[in-house]
Write an enzyme that holds these catalytic residues in place. Structure first.
Site, PDB file in Angstrom:
ATOM      1  CG  ASP A  93       6.268  11.115   6.464  1.00 41.61           C
ATOM      2  OD1 ASP A  93       5.931  10.836   7.418  1.00 41.61           O
ATOM      3  OD2 ASP A  93       6.623  10.236   5.727  1.00 41.61           O
ATOM      4  CB  SER A 128       4.964   3.777   2.806  1.00 45.27           C
ATOM      5  OG  SER A 128       5.639   4.602   1.740  1.00 45.27           O
ATOM      6  NE  ARG A 181      10.104  10.844  -4.708  1.00 42.88           N
ATOM      7  CZ  ARG A 181       8.892  10.846  -4.132  1.00 42.88           C
ATOM      8  NH1 ARG A 181       8.063  11.987  -4.732  1.00 42.88           N
ATOM      9  NH2 ARG A 181       8.683   9.943  -3.489  1.00 42.88           N
ATOM     10  CG  ASP A 191      11.832   8.424  -3.326  1.00 43.51           C
ATOM     11  OD1 ASP A 191      12.175   8.150  -4.448  1.00 43.51           O
ATOM     12  OD2 ASP A 191      10.858   8.259  -2.704  1.00 43.51           O
TER      13      ASP A 191
HETATM   14  N1  ARG Z   1      11.543   1.855  -4.452  1.00 43.46           N
HETATM   15  C1  ARG Z   1      10.950   2.672  -5.431  1.00 43.46           C
HETATM   16  C2  ARG Z   1      12.220   3.493  -5.940  1.00 43.46           C
HETATM   17  O1  ARG Z   1      13.183   3.823  -5.208  1.00 43.46           O
HETATM   18  C3  ARG Z   1       9.821   3.216  -4.864  1.00 43.46           C
HETATM   19  C4  ARG Z   1      10.036   4.417  -3.909  1.00 43.46           C
HETATM   20  C5  ARG Z   1       8.731   4.818  -3.467  1.00 43.46           C
HETATM   21  N2  ARG Z   1       8.792   5.983  -2.680  1.00 43.46           N
HETATM   22  C6  ARG Z   1       8.081   6.140  -1.429  1.00 43.46           C
HETATM   23  N3  ARG Z   1       8.435   7.406  -0.937  1.00 43.46           N
HETATM   24  N4  ARG Z   1       7.334   5.358  -1.010  1.00 43.46           N
HETATM   25  O2  ARG Z   1      12.142   4.150  -6.824  1.00 43.46           O
END
Ligand code: ARG
Length: 396
Positions: A12, A170, A91, A120
């Site tokens: 991405d 992913s 993050r 995120d």
């Molecule tokens: N569900 C988890 C969270 O909100 C994992 C997120 C994974 N992010 C990703 N870009 N694949 O922290």
């Protein structure tokens, strides 16, 4: 425009980089290392090939361990009792580093690759908004242009860059956890296939001999394994390998996202789960029952705030003051046994433990008199029995 892009080197963000530079923007890429295995190799070169004018690689592993992960251990952070928050912790740090570059480079905008359906975007944008002037734009092309995986692969092909191995899932990985989403996993009844996992062996394939470990804690932070002191980032890496090789560390649950969706989430986090179990056990050894119950409330508040992208919420700092204060006595050793995917705490000791073997022994030492015991119990239940009587529920 001069745009600073949070760049992982993945599908991405690579497509976003190509798109933005095609549109004539001057793109500066920033890759922040938070312990993703081998993922940083070749990222810089790829960034230049896709049109970046300048690239930063920032190694923030140690800072991630000592600022974010140590706080999560002290707070026993498991979102909805299951998820050790790896992505949620990384993050804010990534956003902070990207914002620093944006300020330094005088950027007009900051870009990231988050979708409109995930947590995120919230975690990135809140922190970016805190660090950046109000007139610096946040661009999220996946959100704005609904960049699909197919489109992303096409864009990269135009630039002669192969999409590489982008598997069925992913994946987001750092020192603390590996999260796996999408594909067959979106069916909540389907058991995660073995190919979803990279850090853990299947419990049924784990060695027949159990693994015993002693983890040393100081003020709530793990500092040693079997008496050998090491940095936190090293200790976590070692535990991920050891416990993962015994089939421990898999999570599969339904998670409530901050954006109003339930999602099926699969994680691998051997070190995180082991350390939090061990830390909680040590807290039980040290705290009074009232402290322990209150601490669980603090923990849950802290965990929810961090999961929900509110790293910038001042209450987090208030909670951390209390959590750090309470952790000053969480020093000691926890003995752990890992066997075919399961974990048991089999021993613990602390100089701050108020556990006293002589007090608890039925045959020796202090023994309350019959009168003391009866008096205590009568008064202990008095409120309850009186209230039941007042409500007509006591028959005698
Ligand atoms: N569900 C988890 C969270 O909100 C994992 C997120 C994974 N992010 C990703 N870009 N694949 O922290």
């Amino acid at each position: 425009m001069r745009v600073v892009l949070a760049y992982s080197g993945g599908l991405d963000t690579s497509a976003i980089l190509a798109m933005l530079s095609e549109q004539g923007h001057e793109v500066i890429t920033v890759t922040v290392g938070v312990g993703q295995e081998g993922e940083l190799e070749g990222v810089e070169e790829k960034a230049y090939r896709l049109g970046a004018v300048k690239h930063y690689t920032i190694d923030a592993r140690r800072e991630f361990a000592y600022r974010m992960v140590s706080a999560a251990i002290k707070a026993n952070a498991l979102y909805e009792d299951k998820y050790p928050l790896g992505t949620a912790l990384a993050r804010p740090l990534i956003a902070e580093k990207v914002a620093e570059v944006a300020v330094k480079e005088g950027a007009d905008a900051v870009a990231h690759g988050c979708t409109a359906k995930g947590n995120d975007q919230v975690r990135f944008d809140t922190v970016l908004r805190f660090y950046l002037r109000d007139d610096v734009r946040i661009i999220a092309p996946v959100r704005e242009a609904r960049l699909t995986r197919r489109k992303a692969i096409e864009i990269l092909a135009r630039h002669g860059v192969s999409a590489g191995i982008h598997g069925k899932y992913s994946v987001d990985e750092n020192l603390w956890s590996r999260s796996i989403e999408g594909g067959i996993l979106d069916d909540p009844m389907a058991e995660p296939p073995e190919d979803a996992f990279a850090w853990t062996v299947a419990p049924e394939k784990a060695p027949d001999e159990p693994l015993y470990l002693e983890v040393g804690f100081e003020k709530g932070v793990p500092v040693s394994i079997n008496g050998e002191r090491m940095s936190l980032e090293k200790l976590i890496a070692v535990l991920n390998k050891l416990a993962g090789s015994h089939g421990y560390g898999r999570v599969d649950h339904i998670e409530n996202r901050v954006v109003g969706l339930k999602s099926r989430e699969v994680y691998e986090a051997p070190a995180a789960l082991l350390l939090i179990e061990a830390h909680r056990d040590l807290e039980k050894t040290v705290y009074t029952p009232r402290e322990l119950r209150f601490k669980r409330l603090l923990d849950q508040y802290w965990t929810d705030l961090v999961y929900q992208g509110l790293w910038v919420e001042p209450l987090r700092l208030v909670l951390e003051e209390a959590i750090n204060y309470m952790n000053q006595w969480v020093t000691g050793t926890v003995r752990v046994k890992v066997y075919k995917g399961s974990l048991s705490i089999v021993g613990r000791s602390s100089d701050y433990s108020s556990y006293d073997a002589a007090l608890i022994d039925y045959d020796r030492g202090w023994y309350p008199s019959d009168e003391e015991a009866r008096g205590f119990i009568t008064i202990w239940a008095m409120h309850s029995i009186a209230a039941l009587k007042a409500r007509g529920l006591r028959k005698v």
